[in-house]
Write an enzyme that holds these catalytic residues in place. Structure first.
Site, PDB file in Angstrom:
ATOM      1  N   HIS A 172      33.348  39.679  39.427  1.00  0.00           N
ATOM      2  CA  HIS A 172      34.524  39.836  40.288  1.00  0.00           C
ATOM      3  C   HIS A 172      35.275  41.140  40.077  1.00  0.00           C
ATOM      4  CE1 HIS A 172      36.758  38.587  36.698  1.00  0.00           C
ATOM      5  NE2 HIS A 172      37.809  39.128  37.263  1.00  0.00           N
TER       6      HIS A 172
HETATM    7  C1  UD1 Z   1      42.892  39.537  39.069  1.00  0.00           C
HETATM    8  C2  UD1 Z   1      43.181  40.526  37.931  1.00  0.00           C
HETATM    9  C3  UD1 Z   1      41.992  40.565  36.975  1.00  0.00           C
HETATM   10  C4  UD1 Z   1      41.642  39.169  36.497  1.00  0.00           C
HETATM   11  C5  UD1 Z   1      41.448  38.236  37.690  1.00  0.00           C
HETATM   12  C6  UD1 Z   1      41.252  36.838  37.157  1.00  0.00           C
HETATM   13  C7  UD1 Z   1      44.613  42.416  38.607  1.00  0.00           C
HETATM   14  C8  UD1 Z   1      44.665  43.876  38.863  1.00  0.00           C
HETATM   15  N1  UD1 Z   1      43.385  41.886  38.433  1.00  0.00           N
HETATM   16  O1  UD1 Z   1      41.772  40.061  39.777  1.00  0.00           O
HETATM   17  O2  UD1 Z   1      42.331  41.341  35.855  1.00  0.00           O
HETATM   18  O3  UD1 Z   1      40.444  39.225  35.736  1.00  0.00           O
HETATM   19  O4  UD1 Z   1      42.610  38.269  38.521  1.00  0.00           O
HETATM   20  O5  UD1 Z   1      40.563  36.007  38.011  1.00  0.00           O
HETATM   21  O6  UD1 Z   1      45.641  41.776  38.567  1.00  0.00           O
HETATM   22  N2  UD1 Z   1      41.507  36.378  46.789  1.00  0.00           N
HETATM   23  C9  UD1 Z   1      41.444  35.253  47.581  1.00  0.00           C
HETATM   24  N3  UD1 Z   1      42.106  34.138  47.156  1.00  0.00           N
HETATM   25  C10 UD1 Z   1      42.821  34.084  45.992  1.00  0.00           C
HETATM   26  C11 UD1 Z   1      42.886  35.264  45.209  1.00  0.00           C
HETATM   27  C12 UD1 Z   1      42.236  36.392  45.609  1.00  0.00           C
HETATM   28  O7  UD1 Z   1      40.803  35.245  48.619  1.00  0.00           O
HETATM   29  O8  UD1 Z   1      43.368  33.020  45.664  1.00  0.00           O
HETATM   30  C13 UD1 Z   1      40.762  37.590  47.219  1.00  0.00           C
HETATM   31  C14 UD1 Z   1      41.531  38.481  48.147  1.00  0.00           C
HETATM   32  O9  UD1 Z   1      40.640  39.061  49.014  1.00  0.00           O
HETATM   33  C15 UD1 Z   1      42.059  39.557  47.213  1.00  0.00           C
HETATM   34  C16 UD1 Z   1      40.930  39.670  46.202  1.00  0.00           C
HETATM   35  O10 UD1 Z   1      40.437  38.339  46.077  1.00  0.00           O
HETATM   36  O11 UD1 Z   1      42.345  40.728  47.859  1.00  0.00           O
HETATM   37  C17 UD1 Z   1      41.342  40.198  44.875  1.00  0.00           C
HETATM   38  O12 UD1 Z   1      42.407  39.427  44.341  1.00  0.00           O
HETATM   39  P1  UD1 Z   1      43.487  40.113  43.363  1.00  0.00           P
HETATM   40  O13 UD1 Z   1      44.543  39.134  43.028  1.00  0.00           O
HETATM   41  O14 UD1 Z   1      43.927  41.427  43.908  1.00  0.00           O
HETATM   42  O15 UD1 Z   1      42.679  40.450  42.041  1.00  0.00           O
HETATM   43  P2  UD1 Z   1      41.484  39.674  41.304  1.00  0.00           P
HETATM   44  O16 UD1 Z   1      40.221  40.334  41.675  1.00  0.00           O
HETATM   45  O17 UD1 Z   1      41.575  38.192  41.490  1.00  0.00           O
END
Ligand code: UD1
Length: 353
Positions: free
Chosen positions: A204
């Site tokens: 991820h």
């Molecule tokens: C975040 C943390 C990472 C951690 C991870 C744990 C930061 C910079 N990164 O990464 O360090 O290892 O969490 O899991 O804070 N999305 C969904 N549904 C959700 C959440 C996310 O669809 O409930 C998708 C969205 O497209 C979003 C993407 O995942 O843009 C990334 O989510 P984001 O919260 O930006 O960071 P993570 O990759 O989850």
């Protein structure tokens, strides 16, 4: 003593579950604030149900966005929450944008902020998490370090005051919940595969998902493994897979709750991951780990070859799988022997030292 604990992403729910329990035992009043960074039910609600975490005092509902947009939204909402709840201290976990936002707001409001999992460094400033860690450590009153290496990183940056070696709260969580996990659904209903006959993978991190060449190379390696690869998939990676060929031996499943993940980790022949926490959980549960990153913050895991740091190159991944040793894996991150990491942290936060 009233504290606000700020969480937002999956691994933070797990860490907060064990620390909240210890805080309660010390009579600390805790308000849990959920930034909303993770909002899908299987990335968030299921963790609260399963780990017995009380419903958050507030869910700030910030959700996804660019780093600046997401962090700024969290900051504005946290400022209001701190004004309303007037905590004596703020507790933050790990290295996500939720961690950074809370630390910045608390520091500017002159509320002491304490950092659980302080002092970790990958020395790779292209990772958003590395920026978040550095800034959060600088702003924190107490830095709670999971390992001696983390203490040394802070010392080499000139920080020794307020720094405590507490051990790793993830080890608390693994110990607390692995037993409970063992009494849950049998493995076969989770994976369709027998214990020891599959590999478990997670992918991820932005540096892998946002680089099509790296992601393709990782999947190429998965396709060449001689066993099924169970891949609980983060929504960000799922979106990237639409234009890719997924090899036949890769079983893509929805993100799994924590207890099921512990079972899968324990029963896998090996784990392939770019997660931070899963590297440690694999070893604590006696499973070899192949890390799909170019470096790790958890250097303790690499001794004896238990955790092979291989990056995203196909041949390096396959070599890592064939070189990973077998046998008992050392435990690290235990902190002191007379109290658990969560108890140690709660004692300091509660001011009963
Ligand atoms: C975040 C943390 C990472 C951690 C991870 C744990 C930061 C910079 N990164 O990464 O360090 O290892 O969490 O899991 O804070 N999305 C969904 N549904 C959700 C959440 C996310 O669809 O409930 C998708 C969205 O497209 C979003 C993407 O995942 O843009 C990334 O989510 P984001 O919260 O930006 O960071 P993570 O990759 O989850």
């Amino acid at each position: 003593m009233t504290i606000c604990s700020v969480v937002g992403a999956r691994p933070q729910f797990v860490k907060a579950a064990v620390v909240s329990h210890a805080l309660k035992a010390r009579g600390v009043r805790e308000y849990l604030l959920h930034t909303g960074q993770h909002y899908d039910d299987d990335m968030s609600a299921v963790f609260f149900d399963e780990l017995g975490i009380p419903a958050p005092e507030r869910n700030l509902g910030i959700g996804s966005g660019s780093h600046a947009h997401q962090t700024a939204g969290m900051m504005a909402a946290l400022e209001q929450a701190f004004l309303d709840l007037r905590p004596d201290r703020v507790l933050v976990y790990g290295d996500t944008n939720s961690t950074l936002a809370a630390a910045l707001v608390a520091a500017k409001m002159h509320i002491p902020v304490d950092h659980v999992e302080a002092g970790l460094r990958s020395f790779n400033r292209h990772m958003p998490e590395e920026i978040n860690r550095i800034v959060t450590d600088r702003l924190s009153h107490f830095c709670f370090c999971p390992t001696r290496t983390a203490m040394q990183h802070l010392a080499s940056e000139g920080r020794t005051e307020g720094v405590h070696l507490t051990g790793d709260v993830m080890l608390d969580a693994t110990r607390t919940f692995a037993e409970r996990a063992a009494t849950r659904r049998p493995l076969i209903s989770l994976t369709r595969h027998e214990a020891g006959m599959f590999a478990l993978a997670t992918v991820h991190r932005a540096e892998n998902t946002d680089e099509p060449g790296r992601l393709a190379s990782i999947f190429d390696a998965f396709g060449r493994l001689d066993m099924p690869v169970v891949l609980p998939l983060h929504p960000r990676t799922r979106a990237r897979l639409e234009d890719m060929d997924v090899p036949d031996n890769v079983d893509v499943i929805a993100p799994v709750p924590y207890l099921a993940m512990l079972t899968l980790t324990r029963e896998a022949a090996y784990v392939l991951t770019d997660s931070g926490g899963l590297q440690k959980e694999a070893l604590w549960l006696g499973t070899r780990c192949i890390t799909l990153r170019d470096e790790t913050e958890w250097t303790e895991t690499t001794g004896g070859g238990w955790n092979q740091i291989v990056g995203a190159d196909r041949d390096a991944i396959l070599a890592g799988v064939s070189q990973a040793p077998r046998g008992p894996v050392p435990i690290f991150g235990a902190g002191s022997t007379d109290e658990t990491p969560s108890e140690h942290i709660s004692r300091l936060v509660a001011g009963n030292d």
